[in-house]
Design a protein around this motif. Structure first.
Motif, mmCIF file in Angstrom:
data_model
loop_
_atom_site.group_PDB
_atom_site.id
_atom_site.type_symbol
_atom_site.label_atom_id
_atom_site.label_comp_id
_atom_site.label_asym_id
_atom_site.label_seq_id
_atom_site.Cartn_x
_atom_site.Cartn_y
_atom_site.Cartn_z
ATOM 1 N N SER A 84 37.645 31.449 36.314
ATOM 2 C CA SER A 84 36.508 31.627 37.359
ATOM 3 C C SER A 84 36.889 32.306 38.369
ATOM 4 O O SER A 84 36.212 32.936 39.265
ATOM 5 C CB SER A 84 35.883 30.336 37.540
ATOM 6 N N VAL A 88 35.500 35.473 40.002
ATOM 7 C CA VAL A 88 34.573 35.843 41.526
ATOM 8 C C VAL A 88 35.391 36.960 42.350
ATOM 9 O O VAL A 88 34.682 37.874 42.826
ATOM 10 C CB VAL A 88 34.766 34.582 41.912
ATOM 11 N N GLY A 152 32.349 33.884 36.010
ATOM 12 C CA GLY A 152 32.647 34.281 37.579
ATOM 13 C C GLY A 152 32.086 35.629 37.999
ATOM 14 O O GLY A 152 31.671 35.760 39.082
ATOM 15 N N VAL A 190 31.638 27.346 42.198
ATOM 16 C CA VAL A 190 31.744 28.680 42.024
ATOM 17 C C VAL A 190 30.516 29.234 43.075
ATOM 18 O O VAL A 190 31.275 30.354 43.899
ATOM 19 C CB VAL A 190 31.229 29.415 40.762
#
Length: 266
Positions: A84, A88, A152, A190
């Motif tokens: 994740s 991101v 992500g 997240v």
């Protein structure tokens, strides 16, 4: 007051509904609804929607984490987190690259990508049920990391990773409350990680942050409704609704993205 504001209000309330655990697939509709309404209201459209929604999503996350603070699977979260973080960062790099030139083509790309993911993952789930209905799925670390990276990036680009995580968790046959709590903690981590990414990519504006503050009570209303519904629904019905909504909304996004590329609006 115009009908377009009512659409914004409904979309924000749906944040609370989805954070409560009911109808994760509905989350796919939130971004398109808000983008269309913000365009009609001349409030920045897609360029403003991501920054508008992130604080509201975090409000919903905080409510859900508090509600399910003792009901989550830390192992599942830990296995998804490394991927994740990568996702991101990749999503943040795309936002940074397009921060001055985001337009219909980027919006169409995001919608088609998320729609394709949703239709494909639901199709794979139904195929898995057809081949082995009683088998509980236990993903490897590599698969969990890949799902985390996918989620992500999708979350950063379009706040639309809910169905991806739902489709990863549901085959593991978690208790419904553990499922919702695991989603709540994962998305809190997240979404808070996305805050500095969004600042760096220029997604936050003073006017949209004030609007987020004004709309925050609608998240509470949606969450209260969602908690009420989830307590009155059994696990089988809950899972079927999540999959069916995800499949239908995946096709909606595919059509929407294709029409944007063709120069038409949905």
């Amino acid at each position: 007051m115009t009908p377009w504001w009512l659409i914004v209000f409904l979309a924000i309330a749906l944040i609370g509904v989805t954070k409560s655990g009911f109808g994760a697939g509905v989350g796919l509709m939130i971004v398109p609804m808000t983008v269309v309404a913000m365009n009609r209201l001349n409030r920045g459209g897609a360029a403003a929607t991501l920054g508008l929604m992130l604080p509201l999503l975090i409000v919903g996350d905080v409510i859900a984490v508090w509600q399910y603070r003792q009901l989550f699977n830390l192992t599942i979260i830990a296995r998804m987190l490394p991927g994740s973080v990568v996702g991101v960062l990749i999503g943040g790099a795309v936002l940074w690259a397009y921060r001055l030139k985001a337009g219909p083509a980027l919006t169409a790309f995001i919608e088609i990508e998320i729609g394709f993911e949703s239709v494909l993952l639901v199709g794979l789930h139904w195929y898995r049920l057809w081949r082995a209905a009683d088998r509980t799925f236990r993903p490897s670390l590599a698969r969990s990391s890949a799902v985390g990276a996918f989620a992500g990036a999708s979350s950063t680009l379009a706040h639309a990773a809910g169905p991806i995580i739902a489709l990863h968790l549901l085959p593991q046959k978690l208790d419904r409350q553990i499922f919702v709590g695991t989603c709540a903690v994962y998305f809190f981590l997240v979404n808070t990680a996305k805050v500095p990414i969004f600042f760096a990519a220029g997604q936050f504006r003073v006017e949209t942050l004030w609007l987020s503050l004004e709309l925050a009570p609608l998240v509470l209303v949606g969450a209260a409704f969602g908690f009420w519904v989830t307590k009155r629904m059994n696990d089988q019905v809950f899972s079927k609704i999540v999959y069916a909504l995800t499949f239908c909304l995946g096709w909606y996004l595919l059509v929407s993205g294709a029409m944007i590329l063709g120069g038409r609006a949905v």
